[in-house]
Design an enzyme around this catalytic site. Structure first.
Site, PDB file in Angstrom:
ATOM      1  N   ARG A  26     -29.851   0.965 -45.075  1.00  0.00           N
ATOM      2  CA  ARG A  26     -28.826   0.228 -45.840  1.00  0.00           C
ATOM      3  C   ARG A  26     -29.376  -1.101 -46.365  1.00  0.00           C
ATOM      4  NH1 ARG A  26     -23.757   0.457 -43.201  1.00  0.00           N
ATOM      5  NH2 ARG A  26     -23.084  -1.033 -44.794  1.00  0.00           N
ATOM      6  N   VAL A  41     -21.154  -5.855 -46.851  1.00  0.00           N
ATOM      7  CA  VAL A  41     -22.192  -6.600 -46.135  1.00  0.00           C
ATOM      8  C   VAL A  41     -23.489  -6.636 -46.948  1.00  0.00           C
ATOM      9  CG1 VAL A  41     -21.239  -6.067 -43.848  1.00  0.00           C
ATOM     10  CG2 VAL A  41     -22.840  -4.464 -44.901  1.00  0.00           C
ATOM     11  N   HIS A  91     -16.956  -8.710 -42.612  1.00  0.00           N
ATOM     12  CA  HIS A  91     -17.687  -7.793 -41.728  1.00  0.00           C
ATOM     13  C   HIS A  91     -19.156  -8.158 -41.589  1.00  0.00           C
ATOM     14  CE1 HIS A  91     -14.298  -4.634 -42.521  1.00  0.00           C
ATOM     15  NE2 HIS A  91     -13.914  -5.629 -41.754  1.00  0.00           N
ATOM     16  N   CYS A  94     -29.402 -11.808 -31.648  1.00  0.00           N
ATOM     17  CA  CYS A  94     -29.943 -11.327 -30.371  1.00  0.00           C
ATOM     18  C   CYS A  94     -28.805 -10.750 -29.538  1.00  0.00           C
ATOM     19  CB  CYS A  94     -30.614 -12.480 -29.622  1.00  0.00           C
ATOM     20  SG  CYS A  94     -31.353 -11.939 -28.070  1.00  0.00           S
ATOM     21  N   GLY A 130     -11.449  -1.443 -54.704  1.00  0.00           N
ATOM     22  CA  GLY A 130     -12.429  -0.500 -54.140  1.00  0.00           C
ATOM     23  C   GLY A 130     -12.413  -0.410 -52.630  1.00  0.00           C
ATOM     24  N   SER A 158     -10.334   1.545 -49.185  1.00  0.00           N
ATOM     25  CA  SER A 158      -9.332   2.530 -48.761  1.00  0.00           C
ATOM     26  C   SER A 158      -8.205   1.829 -48.007  1.00  0.00           C
ATOM     27  CB  SER A 158      -9.985   3.578 -47.858  1.00  0.00           C
ATOM     28  OG  SER A 158     -10.586   2.943 -46.745  1.00  0.00           O
ATOM     29  N   ASN A 202      -8.866   1.131 -58.090  1.00  0.00           N
ATOM     30  CA  ASN A 202      -9.532   2.152 -57.290  1.00  0.00           C
ATOM     31  C   ASN A 202      -9.795   3.383 -58.159  1.00  0.00           C
ATOM     32  OD1 ASN A 202     -10.173   4.123 -55.128  1.00  0.00           O
ATOM     33  ND2 ASN A 202      -9.420   2.500 -53.782  1.00  0.00           N
TER      34      ASN A 202
HETATM   35  C1  BJW Z   1     -13.949   3.036 -55.889  1.00  0.00           C
HETATM   36  C2  BJW Z   1     -15.073   3.386 -56.566  1.00  0.00           C
HETATM   37  C3  BJW Z   1     -15.262   2.769 -57.781  1.00  0.00           C
HETATM   38  C4  BJW Z   1     -15.130   4.499 -54.794  1.00  0.00           C
HETATM   39  N1  BJW Z   1     -14.372   1.896 -58.235  1.00  0.00           N
HETATM   40  N2  BJW Z   1     -13.072   2.185 -56.361  1.00  0.00           N
HETATM   41  C5  BJW Z   1      -5.320   1.421 -34.563  1.00  0.00           C
HETATM   42  C6  BJW Z   1      -4.438   0.963 -35.519  1.00  0.00           C
HETATM   43  C7  BJW Z   1      -4.715  -0.184 -36.267  1.00  0.00           C
HETATM   44  C8  BJW Z   1      -5.877  -0.892 -36.071  1.00  0.00           C
HETATM   45  C9  BJW Z   1      -6.756  -0.432 -35.121  1.00  0.00           C
HETATM   46  C10 BJW Z   1      -6.482   0.700 -34.371  1.00  0.00           C
HETATM   47  N3  BJW Z   1      -7.505   0.924 -33.543  1.00  0.00           N
HETATM   48  C11 BJW Z   1      -8.425  -0.053 -33.758  1.00  0.00           C
HETATM   49  C12 BJW Z   1      -7.982  -0.881 -34.721  1.00  0.00           C
HETATM   50  C13 BJW Z   1      -8.704  -2.063 -35.274  1.00  0.00           C
HETATM   51  C14 BJW Z   1      -9.895  -1.637 -36.113  1.00  0.00           C
HETATM   52  C15 BJW Z   1      -9.390  -0.778 -37.257  1.00  0.00           C
HETATM   53  O1  BJW Z   1      -8.886  -1.268 -38.247  1.00  0.00           O
HETATM   54  N4  BJW Z   1      -9.518   0.536 -37.119  1.00  0.00           N
HETATM   55  C16 BJW Z   1      -8.954   1.448 -38.108  1.00  0.00           C
HETATM   56  C17 BJW Z   1     -10.059   2.351 -38.615  1.00  0.00           C
HETATM   57  C18 BJW Z   1      -7.819   2.183 -37.466  1.00  0.00           C
HETATM   58  N5  BJW Z   1     -10.473  -2.848 -36.597  1.00  0.00           N
HETATM   59  C19 BJW Z   1     -11.438  -3.467 -35.914  1.00  0.00           C
HETATM   60  O2  BJW Z   1     -11.933  -2.997 -34.899  1.00  0.00           O
HETATM   61  C20 BJW Z   1     -11.844  -4.828 -36.438  1.00  0.00           C
HETATM   62  N6  BJW Z   1     -11.838  -5.753 -35.395  1.00  0.00           N
HETATM   63  C21 BJW Z   1     -10.740  -6.028 -34.694  1.00  0.00           C
HETATM   64  O3  BJW Z   1      -9.670  -5.514 -34.938  1.00  0.00           O
HETATM   65  O4  BJW Z   1     -10.920  -6.919 -33.702  1.00  0.00           O
HETATM   66  C22 BJW Z   1      -9.859  -7.136 -32.790  1.00  0.00           C
HETATM   67  C23 BJW Z   1     -10.439  -7.951 -31.691  1.00  0.00           C
HETATM   68  C24 BJW Z   1      -9.974  -9.216 -31.520  1.00  0.00           C
HETATM   69  C25 BJW Z   1     -10.511  -9.984 -30.501  1.00  0.00           C
HETATM   70  C26 BJW Z   1     -11.517  -9.447 -29.703  1.00  0.00           C
HETATM   71  C27 BJW Z   1     -11.993  -8.165 -29.905  1.00  0.00           C
HETATM   72  C28 BJW Z   1     -11.453  -7.406 -30.919  1.00  0.00           C
HETATM   73  C29 BJW Z   1     -13.273  -4.792 -36.967  1.00  0.00           C
HETATM   74  C30 BJW Z   1     -13.445  -3.828 -38.097  1.00  0.00           C
HETATM   75  C31 BJW Z   1     -14.904  -3.785 -38.505  1.00  0.00           C
HETATM   76  C32 BJW Z   1     -15.168  -2.682 -39.517  1.00  0.00           C
HETATM   77  N7  BJW Z   1     -16.553  -2.520 -39.661  1.00  0.00           N
HETATM   78  C33 BJW Z   1     -17.086  -1.663 -40.691  1.00  0.00           C
HETATM   79  C34 BJW Z   1     -18.627  -1.634 -40.537  1.00  0.00           C
HETATM   80  C35 BJW Z   1     -19.213  -2.959 -41.020  1.00  0.00           C
HETATM   81  C36 BJW Z   1     -20.706  -2.949 -41.002  1.00  0.00           C
HETATM   82  C37 BJW Z   1     -21.309  -1.993 -41.982  1.00  0.00           C
HETATM   83  O5  BJW Z   1     -21.132  -2.148 -43.209  1.00  0.00           O
HETATM   84  O6  BJW Z   1     -21.969  -1.056 -41.540  1.00  0.00           O
HETATM   85  O7  BJW Z   1     -16.730  -2.117 -41.990  1.00  0.00           O
HETATM   86  S1  BJW Z   1     -16.405   0.001 -40.670  1.00  0.00           S
HETATM   87  C38 BJW Z   1     -16.324   0.204 -42.413  1.00  0.00           C
HETATM   88  O8  BJW Z   1     -14.952   0.231 -42.927  1.00  0.00           O
HETATM   89  C39 BJW Z   1     -16.936  -1.084 -42.976  1.00  0.00           C
HETATM   90  C40 BJW Z   1     -16.104  -1.337 -44.189  1.00  0.00           C
HETATM   91  O9  BJW Z   1     -16.224  -2.695 -44.558  1.00  0.00           O
HETATM   92  C41 BJW Z   1     -14.723  -0.951 -43.706  1.00  0.00           C
HETATM   93  C42 BJW Z   1     -13.756  -0.695 -44.824  1.00  0.00           C
HETATM   94  O10 BJW Z   1     -14.128   0.374 -45.605  1.00  0.00           O
HETATM   95  P1  BJW Z   1     -13.919   0.310 -47.193  1.00  0.00           P
HETATM   96  O11 BJW Z   1     -14.707  -0.797 -47.758  1.00  0.00           O
HETATM   97  O12 BJW Z   1     -12.491   0.343 -47.512  1.00  0.00           O
HETATM   98  O13 BJW Z   1     -14.665   1.646 -47.628  1.00  0.00           O
HETATM   99  P2  BJW Z   1     -14.076   3.131 -47.711  1.00  0.00           P
HETATM  100  O14 BJW Z   1     -15.236   4.045 -47.793  1.00  0.00           O
HETATM  101  O15 BJW Z   1     -13.077   3.390 -46.671  1.00  0.00           O
HETATM  102  O16 BJW Z   1     -13.288   3.144 -49.092  1.00  0.00           O
HETATM  103  C43 BJW Z   1     -13.954   2.987 -50.342  1.00  0.00           C
HETATM  104  C44 BJW Z   1     -12.894   2.988 -51.414  1.00  0.00           C
HETATM  105  O17 BJW Z   1     -13.542   2.756 -52.652  1.00  0.00           O
HETATM  106  C45 BJW Z   1     -12.120   4.310 -51.546  1.00  0.00           C
HETATM  107  O18 BJW Z   1     -10.723   4.008 -51.638  1.00  0.00           O
HETATM  108  C46 BJW Z   1     -12.622   4.899 -52.862  1.00  0.00           C
HETATM  109  O19 BJW Z   1     -11.620   5.670 -53.537  1.00  0.00           O
HETATM  110  C47 BJW Z   1     -12.957   3.641 -53.616  1.00  0.00           C
HETATM  111  N8  BJW Z   1     -13.961   3.790 -54.658  1.00  0.00           N
HETATM  112  N9  BJW Z   1     -15.767   4.347 -55.799  1.00  0.00           N
HETATM  113  C48 BJW Z   1     -13.261   1.659 -57.458  1.00  0.00           C
HETATM  114  N10 BJW Z   1     -16.351   3.086 -58.534  1.00  0.00           N
END
Ligand code: BJW
Length: 321
Positions: free
Chosen positions: A72, A106, A123, A131, A252, A254, A278
């Site tokens: 990545r 990121v 994120h 570390c 962009g 979900s 989107n």
């Molecule tokens: C286009 C396009 C084009 C395509 N034009 N559009 C149950 C219920 C609710 C919440 C939770 C739960 N269980 C756990 C949770 C919390 C959890 C969470 O939300 N989970 C859900 C999955 C249910 N969240 C967390 O854990 C967060 N932390 C937290 O809550 O901490 C609490 C805490 C407090 C105190 C102490 C300890 C804890 C942290 C979340 C971190 C997410 N990390 C990642 C990885 C980051 C590193 C990396 O990049 O590798 O972040 S996961 C991944 O998902 C990444 C992304 O940033 C994130 C969001 O995804 P995104 O960007 O929306 O991508 P996609 O693929 O889902 O969507 C792409 C979109 O683009 C689509 O809609 C396409 O249609 C569109 N698209 N081409 C326009 N050309």
């Protein structure tokens, strides 16, 4: 593209907004050749990108997770910002403190497009290294070396069609800085299954300070907390009732991950308008957005934001795919 009436109403909301928030996801970098998390492109060597973005995955097999992030990092370094990044950067320059961008990405492409002011990388960053030793606070904020260690060479081109591989292919014996060399961004393709090599922990990147701990990517995995400082800044921007956020641009993403999706809800609950950009209208339910722009956000954003940002902001050497 939206009906003319909807575009007119959106422009009224855009021009009258006292403050604007953008909540951005992986879709914004698709036109730069980077892949999303969910859906057909969210795979890496037949592993789900979501399953690799967890502390458990790193604990169980740090070599596997490091290869994923090394790939990545390489892809992000060789890609270029696209017109959506430039449009948001221009908005940040024109609106100053009245605009905040919460990016879940990121890849560092916002900064490379010239984004200024309130840009919060919720994120983390692929280019931050931390570390893992409990008592060691070592952080490298901006490390763009590739490969980080010789063992991480060889997994660079997973998503890239061969014709877009840079002419200056990585020298696997030496560490070097990766320059973006392709005029055309790399196009993601479905990866074929390729076995991942097993890397002994001793061959992975280690902390230069404590000499003991394994380094990890400075990103926020599931279950990890987003830095409180960032949450406070986002809360303060939205909570300020004197100058409310009248418009949130949801671009962009979900919208499946908390707390990023929670900020959209907060603005909506306080009476702000929601505009969704989107390629698919898959955000929450049908009634959620006040304005919906379906299509590639690198095409849509420059057009719909034109009343605020003008049309002359994209660098001359930017090439449409
Ligand atoms: C286009 C396009 C084009 C395509 N034009 N559009 C149950 C219920 C609710 C919440 C939770 C739960 N269980 C756990 C949770 C919390 C959890 C969470 O939300 N989970 C859900 C999955 C249910 N969240 C967390 O854990 C967060 N932390 C937290 O809550 O901490 C609490 C805490 C407090 C105190 C102490 C300890 C804890 C942290 C979340 C971190 C997410 N990390 C990642 C990885 C980051 C590193 C990396 O990049 O590798 O972040 S996961 C991944 O998902 C990444 C992304 O940033 C994130 C969001 O995804 P995104 O960007 O929306 O991508 P996609 O693929 O889902 O969507 C792409 C979109 O683009 C689509 O809609 C396409 O249609 C569109 N698209 N081409 C326009 N050309």
């Amino acid at each position: 593209m939206a009906e003319t009436g909807e575009l007119k109403a959106f422009h009224e909301a855009l021009l009258s907004a006292r403050k604007i928030l953008a909540v951005v996801g992986a879709g914004v970098s698709v036109a730069s050749g980077l892949q999303t998390f969910r859906g057909a492109n969210g795979l890496w060597r037949n592993y789900s990108a979501i399953d690799l973005a967890t502390p458990d995955a790193f604990h169980i097999d740090p070599g596997l997770v490091w290869q994923f992030y090394s790939s990545r990092r390489f892809q992000a370094l060789r890609s270029k910002p696209n017109r959506a990044h430039y449009a948001l950067a221009e908005l940040s320059q024109r609106l100053g403190d009245k605009f905040m961008c919460l990016t879940q990405n990121v890849d560092g492409l916002h900064q490379r497009a010239g984004h200024v002011g309130k840009l919060l990388e919720l994120h983390g960053s692929l280019f931050r290294l931390k570390c893992t030793e409990f008592f060691c606070e070592y952080v490298d904020e901006d490390n763009r070396e590739h490969p980080l260690v010789p063992a991480l060479a060889g997994c660079e081109d997973e998503f890239v069609k061969k014709r877009n591989v840079p002419t200056a292919a990585p020298d696997r014996k030496k560490r070097r800085k990766v320059e973006p060399v392709a005029d055309k961004p790399a196009e993601p393709v479905s990866p074929e299954f390729k076995p991942v090599k097993t890397i002994p922990e001793g061959d992975l990147p280690h902390c230069p300070k404590c000499k003991k701990g394994l380094l990890r990517p400075g990103v926020v995995w599931f279950g990890e907390s987003i830095p409180i400082k960032l949450l406070d800044q986002a809360d303060a921007f939205i909570a300020d009732t004197e100058t409310p956020v009248d418009l949130v641009l949801v671009i962009g993403t979900s919208g499946t991950v908390w707390p990023a999706n929670g900020y959209v809800e907060q603005v909506k609950n306080k009476g702000g308008k929601v505009a969704i950009f989107n390629i698919e209208m898959n955000y929450k339910d049908d009634s959620f957005g006040d304005f919906k722009f379906q299509g590639d956000c690198s095409e849509l954003l420059p057009e719909v934001l034109e009343p605020l940002i003008g049309s002359e902001f994209v660098p001359r050497d930017w090439k449409r795919r």
